[in-house]
Motif scaffolding. Structure first.
Motif, PDB file in Angstrom:
ATOM      1  N   UNK A   1       0.492  -5.422  16.447  1.00 37.46           N
ATOM      2  CA  UNK A   1      -0.674  -4.595  16.158  1.00 37.46           C
ATOM      3  C   UNK A   1      -0.305  -3.172  15.766  1.00 37.46           C
ATOM      4  N   UNK A   2       0.606  -2.543  16.483  1.00 35.80           N
ATOM      5  CA  UNK A   2       0.955  -1.152  16.166  1.00 35.80           C
ATOM      6  C   UNK A   2       1.582  -1.024  14.780  1.00 35.80           C
ATOM      7  N   UNK A   3       2.303  -2.042  14.328  1.00 33.30           N
ATOM      8  CA  UNK A   3       2.880  -2.036  12.973  1.00 33.30           C
ATOM      9  C   UNK A   3       1.768  -2.193  11.944  1.00 33.30           C
ATOM     10  N   UNK A   4       0.823  -3.076  12.198  1.00 34.93           N
ATOM     11  CA  UNK A   4      -0.298  -3.281  11.274  1.00 34.93           C
ATOM     12  C   UNK A   4      -1.084  -1.987  11.107  1.00 34.93           C
TER      13      UNK A   4
ATOM     14  N   UNK B   1      -5.156  -4.158   1.802  1.00 32.75           N
ATOM     15  CA  UNK B   1      -4.105  -5.075   1.352  1.00 32.75           C
ATOM     16  C   UNK B   1      -2.885  -4.950   2.251  1.00 32.75           C
ATOM     17  N   UNK B   2      -2.529  -3.732   2.606  1.00 39.57           N
ATOM     18  CA  UNK B   2      -1.366  -3.524   3.481  1.00 39.57           C
ATOM     19  C   UNK B   2      -1.614  -4.126   4.865  1.00 39.57           C
TER      20      UNK B   2
ATOM     21  N   UNK C   1      -1.668   5.206  -1.361  1.00 41.85           N
ATOM     22  CA  UNK C   1      -2.415   4.668  -2.491  1.00 41.85           C
ATOM     23  C   UNK C   1      -3.263   5.701  -3.203  1.00 41.85           C
ATOM     24  N   UNK C   2      -3.175   6.969  -2.777  1.00 39.44           N
ATOM     25  CA  UNK C   2      -3.979   8.033  -3.384  1.00 39.44           C
ATOM     26  C   UNK C   2      -3.076   8.880  -4.288  1.00 39.44           C
TER      27      UNK C   2
ATOM     28  N   UNK D   1      -2.411   2.638   7.647  1.00 44.25           N
ATOM     29  CA  UNK D   1      -2.537   4.085   7.412  1.00 44.25           C
ATOM     30  C   UNK D   1      -1.658   4.525   6.249  1.00 44.25           C
ATOM     31  N   UNK D   2      -0.392   4.118   6.254  1.00 44.16           N
ATOM     32  CA  UNK D   2       0.491   4.539   5.158  1.00 44.16           C
ATOM     33  C   UNK D   2       0.038   3.939   3.829  1.00 44.16           C
ATOM     34  N   UNK D   3      -0.459   2.703   3.854  1.00 41.81           N
ATOM     35  CA  UNK D   3      -0.970   2.105   2.618  1.00 41.81           C
ATOM     36  C   UNK D   3      -2.132   2.893   2.063  1.00 41.81           C
TER      37      UNK D   3
END
Length: 137
Positions: free
Chosen positions: A108-111, A98-99, A122-123, A116-118
Motif C-alpha cells: 500500500x505505501x508503494x502504491x 494509471x500509476x 504528469x504535469x 503521488x509521483x505519477x
C-alpha cells in the motif's frame, strides 16, 4: 492486491477510469468509482464508499483517489482514512490513476507513493511542436 477507489465530483471518476482502461489495455478488477452529485447526502455517500472499500479490500489495503481538497468528495474521503489500511490522495489525474493501478500489486505505501509521483510528474508546461518543460524548480 491494493484496491483503488475513485471518489469524485459527478462523472469525473468514470471518465478517468475509462481513459485508464484504454491506456492499460485492460479492465482493472481492483478499481471502483463513486461519483458525488450536488444533491447527494454526504453521510449516505460515506457509507456507500465504506461498502466499496469493503468490496475492494483483499488484505492489502485500499487507496482512495479524490479530485480536489475542500470539495465534498475529498471531505468524504478524509473520513475514510485508516492509516496503513485505507490511504487517500487528492488531486487525481490520469497519470496518478494509471500509476496507482500499474503498481497495485505492490504494498500500500508503494502504491500511494507511486500515485503521488505519477500525478506530479504528469504535469508539464507544453511548448510548441510537442516539446515540454517540466514544471518543477
Amino acid at each position: 492486491m491494493v484496491g483503488v477507489l475513485l471518489i469524485s465530483h459527478g462523472n469525473l471518476g468514470l471518465s478517468l477510469a475509462d481513459c485508464a482502461r484504454h491506456v492499460l489495455g485492460r479492465v482493472p478488477d481492483n478499481l471502483a468509482i463513486m461519483g458525488v452529485e450536488k444533491h447527494d447526502d454526504p453521510e449516505a455517500k460515506r457509507l456507500e464508499a465504506q461498502g466499496l472499500i469493503a468490496q475492494l479490500e483483499q488484505g492489502d489495503g485500499v487507496v482512495v483517489l479524490t479530485d480536489m481538497v475542500g470539495g465534498t468528495p475529498a471531505n468524504i474521503t478524509g473520513r475514510l482514512v485508516q492509516a496503513g489500511r485505507v490511504e487517500a490522495v487528492a488531486g487525481v489525474n490520469l497519470p496518478m490513476l494509471v500509476r496507482a493501478l500499474s503498481y497495485s500489486s505492490q504494498p500500500l505505501e508503494i502504491v500511494v507513493s507511486k500515485a503521488i509521483t505519477g500525478g506530479l510528474e504528469g504535469v508539464f508546461y507544453m511548448l510548441p511542436e510537442g516539446k515540454h518543460a517540466k514544471t518543477t524548480d
